[in-house]
Design an enzyme around this catalytic site. Structure first.
Site, PDB file in Angstrom:
ATOM      1  N   ASP A  61      -1.925   6.462   6.296  1.00 41.98           N
ATOM      2  CA  ASP A  61      -3.102   5.800   5.850  1.00 41.98           C
ATOM      3  C   ASP A  61      -3.082   4.863   6.732  1.00 41.98           C
ATOM      4  O   ASP A  61      -2.471   3.868   6.989  1.00 41.98           O
ATOM      5  CB  ASP A  61      -2.477   5.157   4.319  1.00 41.98           C
ATOM      6  CG  ASP A  61      -3.513   4.034   3.861  1.00 41.98           C
ATOM      7  OD1 ASP A  61      -4.710   4.010   4.423  1.00 41.98           O
ATOM      8  OD2 ASP A  61      -3.238   3.850   2.692  1.00 41.98           O
ATOM      9  N   TRP A  63       0.892  -1.216   0.099  1.00 45.95           N
ATOM     10  CA  TRP A  63      -0.019   0.041  -0.081  1.00 45.95           C
ATOM     11  C   TRP A  63       0.777   1.176  -0.005  1.00 45.95           C
ATOM     12  O   TRP A  63       0.627   2.159  -0.758  1.00 45.95           O
ATOM     13  CB  TRP A  63      -1.072  -0.122   0.967  1.00 45.95           C
ATOM     14  CG  TRP A  63      -2.010  -0.989   0.932  1.00 45.95           C
ATOM     15  CD1 TRP A  63      -2.489  -2.078   1.425  1.00 45.95           C
ATOM     16  CD2 TRP A  63      -3.070  -0.841  -0.098  1.00 45.95           C
ATOM     17  NE1 TRP A  63      -3.538  -2.676   0.908  1.00 45.95           N
ATOM     18  CE2 TRP A  63      -3.961  -2.033   0.017  1.00 45.95           C
ATOM     19  CE3 TRP A  63      -3.253  -0.120  -1.350  1.00 45.95           C
ATOM     20  CZ2 TRP A  63      -4.909  -2.472  -0.848  1.00 45.95           C
ATOM     21  CZ3 TRP A  63      -4.308  -0.271  -2.335  1.00 45.95           C
ATOM     22  CH2 TRP A  63      -5.108  -1.415  -2.124  1.00 45.95           C
ATOM     23  N   LYS A  82     -12.728  -1.430   5.985  1.00 45.78           N
ATOM     24  CA  LYS A  82     -11.799  -2.737   6.900  1.00 45.78           C
ATOM     25  C   LYS A  82     -12.312  -2.866   8.241  1.00 45.78           C
ATOM     26  O   LYS A  82     -12.697  -3.836   8.600  1.00 45.78           O
ATOM     27  CB  LYS A  82     -10.297  -2.136   6.668  1.00 45.78           C
ATOM     28  CG  LYS A  82      -9.677  -1.909   5.267  1.00 45.78           C
ATOM     29  CD  LYS A  82      -9.479  -3.154   4.491  1.00 45.78           C
ATOM     30  CE  LYS A  82      -9.366  -2.820   3.006  1.00 45.78           C
ATOM     31  NZ  LYS A  82      -8.353  -2.047   2.655  1.00 45.78           N
TER      32      LYS A  82
HETATM   33  C1  LIG Z   1      -7.803  -1.329   1.542  1.00 45.19           C
HETATM   34  C2  LIG Z   1      -6.676  -0.227   1.514  1.00 45.19           C
HETATM   35  C3  LIG Z   1      -6.507   0.634   0.606  1.00 45.19           C
HETATM   36  C4  LIG Z   1      -7.230   0.779  -0.830  1.00 45.19           C
HETATM   37  O1  LIG Z   1      -8.696   1.174  -0.291  1.00 45.19           O
HETATM   38  P1  LIG Z   1      -9.602   1.524  -1.569  1.00 45.19           P
HETATM   39  O2  LIG Z   1     -10.991   1.525  -0.770  1.00 45.19           O
HETATM   40  O3  LIG Z   1      -9.721   0.263  -2.602  1.00 45.19           O
HETATM   41  O4  LIG Z   1      -9.141   2.675  -2.194  1.00 45.19           O
HETATM   42  C5  LIG Z   1      -5.354   1.525   0.618  1.00 45.19           C
HETATM   43  N1  LIG Z   1      -4.749   1.233   1.719  1.00 45.19           N
HETATM   44  C6  LIG Z   1      -4.703   0.342   2.658  1.00 45.19           C
HETATM   45  C7  LIG Z   1      -3.828   0.413   3.839  1.00 45.19           C
HETATM   46  C8  LIG Z   1      -5.785  -0.476   2.659  1.00 45.19           C
HETATM   47  O5  LIG Z   1      -5.715  -1.435   3.300  1.00 45.19           O
END
Ligand SMILES: *Cc1c(COP(=O)(O)O)cnc(C)c1O
Length: 368
Positions: free
Chosen positions: A180, A106, A204
């Site tokens: 993030d 990521w 998540k």
């Molecule tokens: C799932 C995830 C993403 C992507 O999320 P989207 O909703 O598909 O844009 C980005 N960063 C992390 C850490 C994630 O777990």
């Protein structure tokens, strides 16, 4: 037989929340409408939004000088929205530079996206170790005056999680730390004041896909590059209280129910204790046997996403088939890593991890 869903995302939600949503589906609290059918500017939805904002702020202890934004596009869109909003800060010469710490899939995606808008300095990377650790803070080669420093504080695919909050202020001339937190937000207490921006997709640990949460310090608003789309300009979104465009109303409603559920569980600190216990149960068992393996350094293992491997990978299919028969769903690892992955978010009860460990033992007994 109980079903336990180990999906990395979209992921398990608390049963109580789904039951309440089902009960309110056709008629939200005597309004005669489903939440999906309401005007986002009507008093009913406005009350849902205000409660969700209030509860999130209280759960994470968000200081008053931070805005909470409800956006769309997920964390992948936010990977572009971050540079679009921060690279113009302090009248920096363009293209400005931002620093990224590369700890897995990521963060790699984030820094590649940022390269479209400015210079990227990869200040540290654990790529050589196949992302089995977080580079020690002392090893980071930060720029003198970056627009910001970006981390992914929990790598959902690789299974590494920061167990410390990096202090970057002195080295970087006061650049903000951007994180993030998609896959572990609200799973542990964080000191929001150490960050300039926190963002994450909801699917998540918070609710359905379609909602992105952004927590941004007020002094970081108003520096967007001219090319930044209005709907992605944090200042415009903040000035309109997340109503510049139609927000993802139903996803916000479900997230709000999850926040209330979290409060009933004792809040984030109580949830963190449960998450520590759940993760310890699983890692301790994986460490106790040669039949299964984990590759992540013990000081940065994710409490949320646990990749593991069978020593004999020829047994993978049989493992997954047997797991499904026991009601243990979505344990297949990400295609880029292989093996297995158990995501054990807030809504995964201890009983689910106990059932997984029991199955790990049983499978090993039969096939070991
Ligand atoms: C799932 C995830 C993403 C992507 O999320 P989207 O909703 O598909 O844009 C980005 N960063 C992390 C850490 C994630 O777990």
């Amino acid at each position: 037989m109980p079903i336990y869903n180990f999906s990395a995302g979209p992921a398990v939600l608390p049963k109580e929340v789904l039951q309440q949503a089902a009960a309110e589906m056709l008629d939200w609290q005597g309004s005669g409408m489903s939440v999906m059918e309401m005007s986002h500017r009507g008093k009913e939805f406005m009350s849902i939004l205000a409660a969700a904002q209030y509860d999130f702020r209280e759960l994470l202890g968000v200081p008053d000088n931070y805005k909470l934004l409800f956006m769309q596009g997920g964390a992948i869109a936010e990977n572009a929205i971050v540079p679009l909003n921060l690279l113009g800060r302090n009248g920096r010469a363009q293209p400005a530079t931002s620093d990224y710490i590369n700890t897995g899939s990521w963060s790699t995606k984030s820094l590649k996206e940022a390269r479209r808008y400015g210079n990227v300095n990869v200040a540290a990377s654990s790529e050589e170790s196949h992302y089995a650790q977080i580079p020690a803070r002392e090893s980071w080669q930060l720029s003198k005056d970056p627009a910001y420093v970006h981390i992914c504080s929990n790598e959902t695919i690789d299974g590494v999680e920061y167990q410390f909050t990096p202090d970057i202020g002195v080295d970087t001339n006061g650049a903000p730390l951007v994180a993030d937190m998609s896959s572990h937000i609200l799973s542990r207490m964080v000191d929001v004041s150490k960050y300039g921006v926190i963002y994450g997709g909801a699917q998540k640990n918070i609710g359905p896909a379609g909602l992105t949460l952004v927590v941004v310090r007020e002094d970081l608003l108003g520096h967007a590059l001219p090319a930044c789309p209005s709907a992605f300009n944090w200042k415009i979104v903040a000035d309109n209280d997340s109503m510049y465009n139609t927000p993802p109303t139903y996803a916000i409603y479900i997230a709000g129910l999850v926040f209330q559920w979290l409060k009933r569980q004792g809040g984030v600190t109580a949830m963190e204790q449960r998450n520590i216990a759940k993760a310890a149960l699983l890692y301790d068992y994986l460490d106790s046997t040669d039949f299964y393996r984990t590759k992540i350094a013990s000081n940065c293992r994710s409490r949320m996403n646990v990749p593991f491997f069978l020593a004999n990978e020829a047994l993978n299919e049989a493992f997954l088939t047997g797991a499904k028969e026991q009601g243990l769903l979505q344990l297949k690892g990400h295609k880029s890593v292989g093996g297995m992955r158990a995501s054990i978010y807030n809504a995964m009860p201890l009983e689910g991890v106990q059932a997984l460990v029991a199955y790990l033992k049983e499978f090993e007994k039969q096939r070991g």
